[in-house]
Structures are given as structure tokens and as C-alpha cells.
Scaffold this motif. Structure first.
Motif, PDB file in Angstrom:
ATOM      1  N   THR A   1       0.995   4.774  -7.517  1.00  0.00           N
ATOM      2  CA  THR A   1      -0.116   3.992  -8.081  1.00  0.00           C
ATOM      3  C   THR A   1      -0.567   2.893  -7.121  1.00  0.00           C
ATOM      4  O   THR A   1      -1.767   2.634  -6.960  1.00  0.00           O
ATOM      5  CB  THR A   1       0.304   3.369  -9.416  1.00  0.00           C
TER       6      THR A   1
ATOM      7  N   SER B   1      -0.267   2.862  -3.864  1.00  0.00           N
ATOM      8  CA  SER B   1      -1.009   3.520  -2.778  1.00  0.00           C
ATOM      9  C   SER B   1      -2.407   3.920  -3.227  1.00  0.00           C
ATOM     10  O   SER B   1      -3.395   3.723  -2.519  1.00  0.00           O
ATOM     11  CB  SER B   1      -0.229   4.741  -2.291  1.00  0.00           C
ATOM     12  N   PHE B   2      -2.477   4.417  -4.455  1.00  0.00           N
ATOM     13  CA  PHE B   2      -3.786   4.815  -4.986  1.00  0.00           C
ATOM     14  C   PHE B   2      -4.698   3.601  -5.188  1.00  0.00           C
ATOM     15  O   PHE B   2      -5.906   3.650  -4.941  1.00  0.00           O
ATOM     16  CB  PHE B   2      -3.571   5.562  -6.316  1.00  0.00           C
ATOM     17  N   GLN B   3      -4.058   2.496  -5.633  1.00  0.00           N
ATOM     18  CA  GLN B   3      -4.846   1.275  -5.834  1.00  0.00           C
ATOM     19  C   GLN B   3      -5.414   0.777  -4.510  1.00  0.00           C
ATOM     20  O   GLN B   3      -6.580   0.360  -4.430  1.00  0.00           O
ATOM     21  CB  GLN B   3      -3.974   0.195  -6.471  1.00  0.00           C
ATOM     22  N   LYS B   4      -4.569   0.797  -3.469  1.00  0.00           N
ATOM     23  CA  LYS B   4      -5.066   0.371  -2.165  1.00  0.00           C
ATOM     24  C   LYS B   4      -6.193   1.271  -1.682  1.00  0.00           C
ATOM     25  O   LYS B   4      -7.197   0.806  -1.136  1.00  0.00           O
ATOM     26  CB  LYS B   4      -3.917   0.377  -1.152  1.00  0.00           C
ATOM     27  N   GLN B   5      -6.038   2.547  -1.900  1.00  0.00           N
ATOM     28  CA  GLN B   5      -7.109   3.465  -1.503  1.00  0.00           C
ATOM     29  C   GLN B   5      -8.389   3.181  -2.295  1.00  0.00           C
ATOM     30  O   GLN B   5      -9.494   3.184  -1.744  1.00  0.00           O
ATOM     31  CB  GLN B   5      -6.652   4.907  -1.704  1.00  0.00           C
ATOM     32  N   CYS B   6      -8.201   2.874  -3.602  1.00  0.00           N
ATOM     33  CA  CYS B   6      -9.387   2.578  -4.429  1.00  0.00           C
ATOM     34  C   CYS B   6     -10.060   1.276  -3.988  1.00  0.00           C
ATOM     35  O   CYS B   6     -11.294   1.184  -3.955  1.00  0.00           O
ATOM     36  CB  CYS B   6      -8.982   2.488  -5.902  1.00  0.00           C
ATOM     37  N   GLU B   7      -9.211   0.258  -3.660  1.00  0.00           N
ATOM     38  CA  GLU B   7      -9.795  -0.989  -3.184  1.00  0.00           C
ATOM     39  C   GLU B   7     -10.552  -0.793  -1.889  1.00  0.00           C
ATOM     40  O   GLU B   7     -11.641  -1.358  -1.695  1.00  0.00           O
ATOM     41  CB  GLU B   7      -8.692  -2.037  -3.014  1.00  0.00           C
TER      42      GLU B   7
ATOM     43  N   GLN C   1     -17.709   0.916  -0.612  1.00  0.00           N
ATOM     44  CA  GLN C   1     -18.888   1.121  -1.448  1.00  0.00           C
ATOM     45  C   GLN C   1     -19.744  -0.145  -1.518  1.00  0.00           C
ATOM     46  O   GLN C   1     -20.975  -0.082  -1.442  1.00  0.00           O
ATOM     47  CB  GLN C   1     -18.446   1.527  -2.866  1.00  0.00           C
TER      48      GLN C   1
ATOM     49  N   LEU D   1     -11.942   1.955  -0.923  1.00  0.00           N
ATOM     50  CA  LEU D   1     -13.176   2.672  -1.261  1.00  0.00           C
ATOM     51  C   LEU D   1     -14.186   1.752  -1.929  1.00  0.00           C
ATOM     52  O   LEU D   1     -15.403   1.865  -1.700  1.00  0.00           O
ATOM     53  CB  LEU D   1     -12.840   3.857  -2.180  1.00  0.00           C
ATOM     54  N   THR D   2     -13.660   0.824  -2.769  1.00  0.00           N
ATOM     55  CA  THR D   2     -14.569  -0.133  -3.425  1.00  0.00           C
ATOM     56  C   THR D   2     -15.247  -1.034  -2.407  1.00  0.00           C
ATOM     57  O   THR D   2     -16.464  -1.298  -2.479  1.00  0.00           O
ATOM     58  CB  THR D   2     -13.802  -0.973  -4.453  1.00  0.00           C
TER      59      THR D   2
END
Length: 807
Positions: free
Chosen positions: A172, A174-180, A186, A182-183
Motif C-alpha cells: 500500500t 508503495s502504491f501510495q507513493k506511486q499515486c502521489e 497530473q 502520478l497526482t
């Protein structure tokens, strides 16, 4: 899975209902059969009772004993099922054996069996509670074992879940860092897209606005509401392009300069936007001029169709122009808002689009002048030919300027309805006043009487000029008529200065006195006699030498006119006051009093110095003429009297005596040198030129100080010194150095006696002379004291010289 309280808080209930447990008495342990008494009756009764109890059918579904604690277990269902499983597994159901009745016993064997069974049943009945409690304990033990097993499996499961949770948490994170990431990407792309859109709108606006402004009938957009927003959008685009224009920058410099990003095409778009702005403002100018032309044509047509009088015509001229003024004013304001100097422009550079605004001013001024000037010329002409103003300068100026002031006020109010601000307003009003200037200027130029010129200057200054020092400042929307009347005042002042200089030249500088004018002290005696007869009765017994002056000298500037009466504005007889004054002195005071405060202070100071200087020279010239026909004492007293009067009078005029020197270049030495060389024949010899270079060949710089006060004080001190020295020399003639040196056998005592005799003769003569010229007693005593001091000083010198000779 099971709470710790479940072990202490729960015991499965029995199968019997709660109501039956409450109504049926609890089983009590009976005494052992071995301990029972041997009474037969009691045994029989108890046996029957026991048999009756045993003969009752046992419950079909016997549950666990009652709970010992009142708290309910959280795992009731699981424990109940476990208890039933244990009971069903450990306690096998026994077939119920119907006991034999006592009557069915046939022999002793059956009785023994029956009795054995009965004894076993009684034993079992007496041990039932212990058996139930044992089974309960077994049940608890089994339950605890089950709890331990479940707890172990639960701990294993929790360990597995914890490991899984850590794995999920790592994934999670790692996924959060990837999402941040990407955010953020964006957001950056969104900002980049918004910035591109924001920047692009300043470029994309060019094509539609170009089509709109170059389309046929674009002039009809000028008075629409969207035209103002279009101009505002053009301003934004121009400002944006000016901030991002790229001037001689390379591609690397453009990419690295992020604080002020530059665009390569900004300069091109900027020039095109400026062309469009010029096009839009030109449409405004064309629309404004067309609207003004339509109003003017309508007014002109109405005036031509109807023979209107002046009042109706004036009302038509102003009422018609006020109808569409507000709408055209808003249109013109769009140009005026943009007539500002561009940032970074050179000092003194003309603001951009100022020419378009000046064209609006010019168009309005020409249109209004075409309609108004004929009326003004006609009115000024009527005033000029009127009987009361045709030949008099001041009445004509008063009436014509009053009319022009009214017309200028009307035009000022109308201008404020057409334009914002006063740029170009006073230029237009000056053109409206041209008929007044054309008629008034020739009259001023041809006016030779200085009194009328002074009256005209006084009229203009007191009624129409605004004094910035004394008066209150003008309101924001108030006409400053002094700006318009300033040319007329300057013409009058220029003519007044010219006439003053002419009078100074003709009547002071070039004055030729007649013999009767130089008849002093006879002129003073005439003044004394006329003053005595006209101003005071002969009732006083005091001597004439102690009497007050018959003609007191005024301490304020005086105006001397040919028609002044005895009761003039000064409160005394001016004719008597000025009798005995030399004509040039009278004319000088008259000129100063006339031009005082009517011309510029600097000009007045310059004229005052010239007048005082020329008057002083004229008085010296008259004194020299008097000395030839009268005594030197008369000449000196004449000059002292008039210089004192002149000094006293000029104090009231606030003349600034700090005068810059009059610097001239004297070429007389150069011309004389060339004439000399030419006569000697060495004009073209360089050696002669070098010899003369240090002498008179170079021009000289001559500074002429024009401080009249210093000159007047110096001349006054000089003439007083000459006067006192002359009397002192006559009194001390017997003992002066020349007399002592010429006489052999000089007798000091005899010489002193002669001095005493001469003094007794000269002092009354001195006082008599002073009485003939000077009325002020203090001044006379001062002069007599000066002569006495000089005599005493020379006598002390003579005495000291005699003492040295004797020593």
C-alpha cells in the motif's frame, strides 16, 4: 476467539424449563442405607417413598447443570454445542428398566435381585450430584482444551494475518507513493495545460478581432457595449506581449529565463495588436467627428432656415450640442485613457495616441468656433461702435471682457460635457477670444495716456486676475479666466512700460530746466508763503525756525495728477506738498506711484532703478547749474533736500535693491588698436599684433551695477560731506595748514580770535540757509552738528600741531 470471561461466566442450562426448576424442589442427598435405622416401619415407608421416586421416569434430554455465575458468556452457542457433544459422547443412554413391584416378587432370589437393584438405584441416586459435577468438570476441561486449541489456532491465524498485513502495508505504501507521483504529474500537466491555454488565448484573440475591426461597417461597433470590452481585451494582450517580448535572446536564454518567460512571436503579435488598437481608436475618431459634424450641420441648417435673434441662436447652439454629448464623451474617453506615456519611453516623448485625442479637440474647437465666432465678432463690433465705448479704452475693455467672460463660461461648461479634463480647453477658449484680442490690442498700442493704461491694468488685475498667494485656490470645475485675459494684460503692461520709459527719457533724462525753475531759494520762499497763508493762521508767536513744516512730506506713494484737488486721496494739499520740488523729482515719484503693483515685480524693480538713477543724475545736473548762478551752499542744500525726499519716497515702493550687474563687452580698445596700427602702417605685421595682445587688443568685460539705493546713499553722503566741509573750511580758514605756512610770524592767538569771529558770522548764516531749504528741525540740527564736529576736529589738529612746535 473466546473471551477470558467465558470460562467464569457461563454454565450451560439444564434441559428442564426455568418454571419447572422453580416449582420442583431441589434434590437433597439422603443418608446412606447403611446409616439408616432398622425400624421396619420407617424402612418400609422410606422404601416406598424411594421406590415411588425411582419409579418416576427420568428426563429424556438432560442438560448441563445450572451456571454458577450470573454473567453470560460471549461464546454461548459454541460452548452449548460442545457440551452437548461431550454429553452425547460420554454418556450413553441406558434403557430404562421398569422395576418390579413388591407384589411381583415370588421367591427370595427375585427379592434379592430386586433389593440389589434397589440398593444400586439408591446408591446411584445418592451419588448423582457428584457424578453431575464430575461430568461438569470434564466438560470444563474439554472446553478449556478446546479454548486452548482454538487460541493456538487463532494466534497462528493472527500471526499469518499480521504477516499478510505487513506485506499489504508495504504494497500500500508503495502504491501510495506511486499515486502521489502520478497526482503530482497530473497536477503539473494540468497546470501546464492551463498555462498553455492561458497563454494561447492572447494569441488566438488576434484573428477574430482582426476580422471584426476590418469588416465592413466596423464603425457601427463603436457605440456598442461590447466595443469597450474589446478595447480592454486589446489592452490586456498588448500588456502581455510587452511583458513577454523577446529581444535578441537565444533559445537557451529563453528556456533558462523562467522568472520572465519570453516568447519568440510576442514582438510580431505586439506590433499587430498595436495596429489593431490604432485601427479601433481611429474608428472612434471617425465616429466622433461624424457625430459632431451631424450636430453642427443640423444647427447650421436650423439657423439658416430661421432668422433667429441672438438669444434664440445662443440657446440653440448650446441645447443641441448637449443632447449627444454624454454618449460621445464616453467614446472619446476610450482614447483619452490610452494617451499615456509608454513605460520606458524617453523623457519628453509624446504619449502614444495623443495625436488622435488632439484631433478630437481640434475637430470640436473648429466646429464650435465656426458657429460661435460670428456671434462674438458681431457683439464685439457693436461694443466698439457704441458711443460710450468707441473712443474710451477702459469702458470698451470693461464691456467686451465682461461679455467674453460670459461666453467663455458657457463654452467651458459645454466642454466639460464633451470631454474629461481640461487638455486643449484653454487653447480653444483662446481661439474664441481672438475677436477680443484683435479689437483690444490696437487700442492698447495706440493709447498714449499713461493714466488710462494704468487704469486698464488695474481693472484687469483686480477684477479678472487670480492671485495665487492671496486668493483661495480655484475649484476643480471652475473656469480660470485669468489665463485667457493674461495676453491682454501683458499687452497693457508692455505698453505701460514703453510709455514709462518714454516719459523717463523725455521728461527726466533729457529735461532742460528753465531759469525760473532753478531760482533757489526763491522757490522755497514761495512755498513757505503760500503754505502759511493757506494752511494756518498767523496766531503763533514762535519763530519760523522752530515752526513745523508747512508742507509735510507724505510717507506713502503719491499720485500726482493735473486735476488733483486740495482734498485728495492722501488727506493733504498735494499741490502744496509738491511745490518747491524739482520737476524731474516730481515726475519720478509720479511714475513710480503709477506703475507700482501694475507690472511684474522684476520689471518694476528694473524700471525703478532706472528712474532713481536718472533722477539722481538730473538733480546733480540742476545742482551744478544752481552753483553757477547762486552760491555753492545753495547748490548743496538743493541737492541734499531733493535726495532726502527721493530716498524717503522710494522706501514705500518695496524696491529690491539686489540687482544683477549689467554685463557688457567693450570693443573700443580693439577698434582703437586697429585704427592705430592702420595709421602707423603695421596692420598686417604679426609682431605688432602680439605686442598689443596684452594691452588693448582684447575686449573688456564691463559690469555696470544698477543698484540705485547704493548710488543714492553714496551721492547723499558725498554732498553732505561737501556741504559741511565747505562751511568748516571757511570757519577754520585762519588756522588751516596753508595759512600757517604762508604767514611769517604766525600768531596763534590772533588766528583763533579770527576763527571765533568767522564762526559767529557763519553759524547764523548756516542756520538761515538750512531754514530756507529744509523744514525738518532734526535734519537741520544734524547738519549743524556735523559742521561743529568738523570744526572741533580741525581745531584739535591745529592745537596739537602748535603744541608740538612749542615742544
Amino acid at each position: 476467539m473466546y473471551d477470558d470471561a467465558s470460562f467464569y461466566t457461563f454454565i450451560p442450562p439444564t434441559a428442564a424449563p426455568q418454571d419447572e426448576r422453580q416449582t420442583t424442589p431441589k434434590h437433597k442427598r439422603r443418608q446412606s442405607l447403611l446409616q439408616q435405622p432398622n425400624e421396619d416401619s420407617q424402612a418400609n415407608d422410606r422404601t416406598l417413598d424411594a421406590i415411588g421416586e425411582i419409579s418416576a421416569p427420568p428426563p429424556q434430554n438432560e442438560g448441563p447443570p445450572e451456571p454458577t455465575l450470573t454473567r453470560r458468556a460471549q461464546s454461548y452457542t459454541d460452548f452449548h454445542h460442545a457440551a452437548k457433544a461431550v454429553l452425547s459422547r460420554d454418556i450413553s443412554p441406558k434403557k430404562y428398566k421398569e422395576p418390579k413391584s413388591y407384589g411381583d416378587i415370588k421367591d427370595d432370589l427375585e427379592f434379592a435381585d430386586w433389593y440389589g437393584d434397589l440398593e444400586n438405584d439408591l446408591l446411584d441416586a445418592s451419588h448423582k450430584e457428584y457424578t453431575d459435577y464430575q461430568r461438569q468438570l470434564d466438560l470444563y476441561s474439554s472446553h478449556l482444551d478446546s479454548l486452548l486449541s482454538d487460541t493456538t489456532s487463532t494466534l497462528d491465524l493472527l500471526t499469518t494475518l499480521s504477516d499478510s498485513f505487513r506485506s499489504v502495508e508495504a504494497q500500500t505504501t508503495s502504491f501510495q507513493k506511486q499515486c502521489e507521483g502520478l497526482t503530482l504529474e497530473q497536477k503539473r500537466l494540468t497546470q501546464l495545460a492551463d498555462g498553455i491555454t492561458q497563454n494561447l488565448k492572447y494569441y488566438s484573440f488576434l484573428e477574430p478581432v482582426t476580422r471584426r475591426l476590418n469588416a465592413p461597417g466596423a464603425g457601427n461597433l463603436v457605440r456598442s457595449e461590447e466595443f469597450s470590452s474589446l478595447l480592454a481585451r486589446l489592452d490586456e494582450c498588448l500588456e502581455y506581449m510587452a511583458a513577454h517580448v523577446c529581444i535578441n535572446l537565444s533559445a537557451s536564454e529563453i528556456s533558462t529565463d523562467q522568472s520572465q518567460p519570453k516568447h519568440r512571436e510576442a514582438s510580431t503579435y505586439r506590433s499587430r495588436y498595436r495596429q489593431l488598437m490604432t485601427r479601433a481608436l481611429t474608428l472612434i475618431r471617425v465616429n466622433f467627428v461624424n457625430g459632431l459634424r451631424d450636430i453642427s450641420s443640423d444647427v447650421t441648417k436650423r439657423i439658416a432656415d430661421r432668422q433667429l435673434n441672438d438669444t434664440t441662436m445662443s440657446a440653440l447652439l448650446y441645447a443641441k450640442f448637449r443632447v449627444g454629448a454624454s454618449e460621445l464623451k464616453e467614446v472619446a474617453q476610450e482614447i483619452r485613457k490610452r494617451t499615456v506615456r509608454a513605460p520606458g519611453a524617453e523623457p519628453g516623448a509624446e504619449p502614444e495616441y495623443l495625436g488622435l485625442m488632439n484631433e478630437l479637440y481640434t475637430s470640436y474647437s473648429v466646429t464650435r468656433a465656426r458657429l460661435v465666432l460670428p456671434l462674438i465678432r458681431k457683439k464685439i463690433g457693436d461694443i466698439a461702435v457704441a458711443p460710450s465705448t468707441s473712443k474710451e479704452l477702459v469702458p470698451f475693455a470693461r464691456n467686451s471682457i465682461g461679455y467674453m467672460r460670459e461666453m467663455c463660461s458657457y463654452e467651458y461648461d459645454l466642454w466639460r460635457e464633451w470631454f474629461e479634463g481640461e487638455d486643449g480647453l484653454y487653447d480653444f477658449l483662446e481661439s474664441v477670444c481672438e475677436p477680443l484680442y484683435d479689437e483690444l490690442r490696437p487700442r492698447i498700442i495706440h493709447e498714449s495716456e499713461i493714466l488710462k493704461l494704468c487704469e486698464l491694468c488695474t481693472l484687469l488685475q483686480t477684477r479678472y486676475m487670480h492671485d495665487q498667494e492671496d486668493d483661495e485656490p480655484l475649484a476643480a470645475n471652475e473656469l480660470d479666466f485669468s489665463v485667457l485675459i493674461q495676453p491682454a494684460l501683458e499687452d497693457a503692461q508692455t505698453r505701460l512700460v514703453f510709455r514709462t520709459q518714454a516719459i523717463l527719457r523725455d521728461e527726466i533724462e533729457r529735461y532742460k530746466p528753465k531759469p525760473d525753475v532753478l531760482d533757489y531759494p526763491a522757490c522755497n520762499r514761495k512755498v513757505s508763503l503760500s503754505g502759511t497763508k493757506s494752511q494756518r493762521p498767523a496766531t503763533s508767536g514762535r519763530k519760523a525756525s522752530n515752526a513745523e513744516p508747512t508742507t509735510p512730506m507724505p510717507k506713502t506713494p503719491m499720485i500726482v495728477e493735473g486735476g488733483d484737488s486740495g482734498d485728495g486721496q492722501w488727506g493733504f494739499d498735494t499741490q502744496a506738498a509738491f511745490q518747491g520740488w524739482y520737476p524731474t523729482l516730481k515726475k519720478a515719484i509720479w511714475l513710480l506711484s503709477r506703475i507700482y503693483r501694475l507690472v511684474n515685480s522684476t520689471v518694476f524693480d528694473d524700471l525703478a532703478h532706472q528712474i532713481v538713477h536718472q533722477t539722481t543724475l538730473s538733480l546733480h545736473h540742476a545742482s551744478a547749474l544752481i552753483s553757477t548762478s547762486r552760491t555753492p551752499a545753495d547748490a548743496h542744500l538743493f541737492l541734499i533736500k531733493h535726495l532726502l525726499i527721493l530716498k524717503q519716497q522710494i522706501v514705500a515702493f518695496d524696491i529690491e535693491y539686489v540687482v544683477t550687474p549689467d554685463i557688457n563687452i567693450d570693443f573700443s580698445g580693439v577698434t582703437n588698436t586697429f585704427h592705430e596700427l592702420r595709421d602707423r602702417g603695421g596692420l598686417f605685421d604679426p609682431r605688432n599684433l602680439w605686442k598689443r595682445m596684452g594691452g588693448n587688443l582684447l575686449p573688456k568685460v564691463v559690469e555696470n551695477m544698477l543698484d540705485a539705493k547704493v548710488e543714492l546713499d553714496g551721492r547723499l553722503r558725498g554732498v553732505i560731506t561737501d556741504f559741511t566741509s565747505a562751511f568748516a573750511e571757511r570757519i577754520m580758514a585762519p588756522v588751516d595748514d596753508s595759512a600757517v605756512a604762508q604767514k611769517k610770524g604766525f600768531d596763534p592767538l590772533k588766528a583763533v580770535t579770527q576763527v571765533k569771529v568767522i564762526a559767529e558770522k557763519e553759524i547764523p548764516m548756516l542756520r538761515g540757509k538750512l531754514d530756507e531749504y529744509i523744514d525738518d528741525r532734526r535734519t537741520k540740527e544734524t547738519l549743524v552738528s556735523a559742521v561743529q564736529d568738523l570744526v572741533v576736529q580741525r581745531y584739535e589738529s591745529f592745537y596739537e600741531a602748535q603744541m608740538r612746535e612749542k615742544a
